[in-house]
Design a protein around this motif. Sequence first.
Motif, PDB file in Angstrom:
ATOM      1  N   LEU A 337       7.400   9.372   8.610  1.00 33.97           N
ATOM      2  CA  LEU A 337       6.619   8.158   8.802  1.00 33.97           C
ATOM      3  C   LEU A 337       7.268   6.991   8.077  1.00 33.97           C
ATOM      4  CD1 LEU A 337       3.119   9.752   8.178  1.00 33.97           C
ATOM      5  CD2 LEU A 337       4.141   9.169  10.382  1.00 33.97           C
ATOM      6  N   SER A 342      -0.558   2.350   9.565  1.00 32.91           N
ATOM      7  CA  SER A 342      -1.960   2.059   9.318  1.00 32.91           C
ATOM      8  C   SER A 342      -2.893   2.850  10.221  1.00 32.91           C
ATOM      9  CB  SER A 342      -2.162   0.568   9.513  1.00 32.91           C
ATOM     10  OG  SER A 342      -3.480   0.217   9.404  1.00 32.91           O
ATOM     11  N   LYS A 343      -2.414   3.200  11.409  1.00 34.87           N
ATOM     12  CA  LYS A 343      -3.302   3.876  12.344  1.00 34.87           C
ATOM     13  C   LYS A 343      -2.478   4.801  13.229  1.00 34.87           C
ATOM     14  CE  LYS A 343      -7.345   1.819  14.341  1.00 34.87           C
ATOM     15  NZ  LYS A 343      -7.872   0.799  15.249  1.00 34.87           N
ATOM     16  N   ILE A 344      -3.011   5.997  13.477  1.00 34.89           N
ATOM     17  CA  ILE A 344      -2.352   6.921  14.395  1.00 34.89           C
ATOM     18  C   ILE A 344      -3.254   7.082  15.600  1.00 34.89           C
ATOM     19  CG2 ILE A 344      -1.404   9.237  14.691  1.00 34.89           C
ATOM     20  CD1 ILE A 344      -1.089   9.340  11.639  1.00 34.89           C
ATOM     21  N   SER A 357      -5.833  12.901  10.978  1.00 34.30           N
ATOM     22  CA  SER A 357      -5.127  14.021  10.376  1.00 34.30           C
ATOM     23  C   SER A 357      -3.885  14.356  11.187  1.00 34.30           C
ATOM     24  CB  SER A 357      -6.064  15.237  10.331  1.00 34.30           C
ATOM     25  OG  SER A 357      -5.307  16.416  10.274  1.00 34.30           O
ATOM     26  N   LEU A 358      -2.832  14.736  10.487  1.00 36.26           N
ATOM     27  CA  LEU A 358      -1.592  15.113  11.169  1.00 36.26           C
ATOM     28  C   LEU A 358      -1.647  16.553  11.665  1.00 36.26           C
ATOM     29  CD1 LEU A 358       1.150  13.514   8.905  1.00 36.26           C
ATOM     30  CD2 LEU A 358       0.252  12.692  11.060  1.00 36.26           C
ATOM     31  N   GLU A 374       0.160  -2.070  10.172  1.00 36.73           N
ATOM     32  CA  GLU A 374      -0.899  -3.074   9.996  1.00 36.73           C
ATOM     33  C   GLU A 374      -0.744  -4.264  10.949  1.00 36.73           C
ATOM     34  OE1 GLU A 374      -4.336  -4.046   7.794  1.00 36.73           O
ATOM     35  OE2 GLU A 374      -3.089  -2.287   7.486  1.00 36.73           O
TER      36      GLU A 374
END
Lengths: 454, 351
Positions: A337, A342-344, A357-358, A374
């Motif tokens: 990463l 900021s967001k997945i 969660s990954l 972001e």
Amino acid sequence: MPVCRRGTPIESQDTESMLTFPKGGAHPPEFKEQTAGLSIEVMPVPDELELILGQHIGAPCTPTVARKEEINEGALVGEVKRGLGVPLHSPVTGKIKAIGTSAHPMRVTAPSLTIGVDHEADPVQYPEQDWQSFDGSELLQKVNDAGIIGVGGAGFPTHVKLNPPAGSPVDILLLNGAECEPYITSDHRQMLEHAAEIVGGAGIILKILGINECYIGIESNKQDAIKVMTAAAEQASTGDCSIKIETLQVKYPQGSEKQLIQAITGRKVPAMALPSAVGVVVQNVSTAKAIYDGVVYGKPLYEKVVTIAGKGINKPANLLLKVGTRIKDIVDYLGGLEPGLSKIIMGGPMMGFAVSSLDIPITKTTSAILFLTEDEIDTSPHSQCIRCGWCLEACPMGLEPKEIGIYVEANRAEDTEPFGVFDCFECGSCAYVCPAKRPLVQFVRLAKMKAKRP
Amino acid sequence: MIKQQVSDDQTTAPVKLWKVSVSPHIKSSESVEKIMWTVVACLMPPLILSVFVFGIQTLFITAVSVVSCVVVEAVSQKALGRRVTIKDGSAVLTGLLLAFVIPPGVSPLLPILAAIFAIYIGKHLLGGIGYNFFNPALLGRAFLLASFPVAMTSAWLSPVEGFGIFSYLGTSIDAISTATPLAVMKEQGLAAFTEAFGSGAGLYTSFFLGWRPGCIGETSGLLLLLGGGYLLYRKYITYHIPVSILGTIAVLTWVFGGETYFRGDPLLALVTGGAILGAFFMATDYVTSPTTKISQIVYGICIGALTVLIRLKGGYPEGICYAILLMNPLSTVLDSWFKPKRFAPPQGGAE
Ligand code: SF4
Ligand code: SF4
């Protein structure tokens, strides 16, 4: 240069000659350049897969295997005994490690199989068969046996869609290659690299449906795909079936089923009805490819092309993944990463789900995983509705999102049915254009929970 | 809406915070602030011109009006326990528009009172932005007109000579005030009007460019049109409301505005009485105007018709202010009559 209403300008779109839906829509920036030029890359299989049992709309599969059982690639591991559903197959040769639960993008957890991968095993070979020798119902059975569902989004079992109710005769097949969500390029790459298979899949569907007219809609920002697909379609079009490519305007949500049908055929699917009500069946191009593989090679659907993009991932890519691959294995493979993530999001930025969660595995319907920083996402707080009416103009279904929002905020969600909450397919165009940044899709979802269905 | 979630093992990996919220995850770059400040910017050219026409007094009155609106907004929001949103520019815009519709020669006390009335009572007590059903600037003006009728109808300044923009400072209002063109026409007839303001092409030009008495917002139709044109280009407003208002005013004035039928002067009607300001900047205010296209056209036609009616029959030459205020509360009603067209009804036609 035509300036699209409250979106980025659409460069050099010769809008006259292109089809589109007439009402509403938005034009978010496309952001496809990150991965559009990257060929599909096969990711090495990780040591462990997590196969969610409910991949499709309908009843989840019941496992047909036991813990510690050895299984081969392509072997049946789950099936639906009663109700809507398709069988599930093992993406690898290996051993069932556990039958339990896993993290899930939409529900918190879901029943799943954990499979330990046997890296030594030889890859399974699927011999080519001549599909022309099968009749319609045999082909339909093969589509079901291969566990094929609509891979573009909802995950509706394909064999059900290809078997429309007797009361509504179907005369047109549409293949959806619009790929109108920003960032995603997996269908684009499929069309470039597997044009012949997609067109072949179209031929199989035409035979199942017993019709001979197919249109493939592709947005005009994929000129290379349009060219390759046109060539393939010309080759496949014979006397008794015609497959044509239609160029679509770049406009969101061009790839939504009802909008696509209207753009290409001019027909309007009534509220609460299926496309077959107006004589149309719609399939995603990648689903057509899966049908081809499932019928011609007898290979079940257990691999998926997924776009990995966004500034938050080290190396963006279009990956061919085994269904059940966890996000963290993908991240490791692509160099980790980036700071500022900021967001997945699983899926596109307009309709996809944010995950926390990954550990979440991909499913048959995952078309993208976006790692957004972001500055790529919206984080602004929302304010009161200023009644600008932009959301009304953006809504392709002709709804009044602002009213729905105001009612929900006033705790009157149950009175929102007259505003058409149940017509809303949560495309997000309204929330995208809203200058007050109101979470209109969120409001609609709350309204849907409380309002009474008509 | 945005909830933060902690993922992974907190003890080993550094704590990762990823945002989880409902789609869509991207939004357009437009925002309330951007819209409001753009409108404010569009009103700058006429304001600057007014300084050259009426003198520096206009800038002073505008500043008082803007500052008091912003202060009243902040205080009201604090007092009512709401988030203070003065940065979104809507109070600045209200102050600016208020200054544009009051005579530039009035005492600074007036805009302060109007700000309190318009913003506190007319906007925040009704629920804040989005819930006020009257245009606050026009509400402020109507309040002043009712409370200070003399000052509000006489404190007009006639254009200064040359570039003597400071010449009014220190003079008393009575000495400099003059009547507005439409008032002259109404009370003294066309002859006196032509005598005072010239006739023919020169007349239109002076009105269009701004060299005549009036409030700031009436100075130059040309600059206001340019500003309105920019808002149209940016798609912040659509043509529906302004065109239907101005079209209706022109047609009805032509038919009923003259000595006999069909002898009225539509062009003069458009360049006077704040018609352009009203049509492009007041009636298009999002909060107080309808949202669907058909209701916007109906709304515009009603405003145009009421404007002409008030101008010809009523006591207020600048009738568009009242016309807009009268129609403001009806915009939600219009919206509920003219709903957007739904994609397709359910099969069988039943709802
Ligand atoms: S109301 Fe629903 S269908 Fe309409 S724009 Fe919003 S999300 Fe899309
Ligand atoms: S776009 Fe947003 S601010 Fe404008 S009317 Fe719709 S909800 Fe209200």
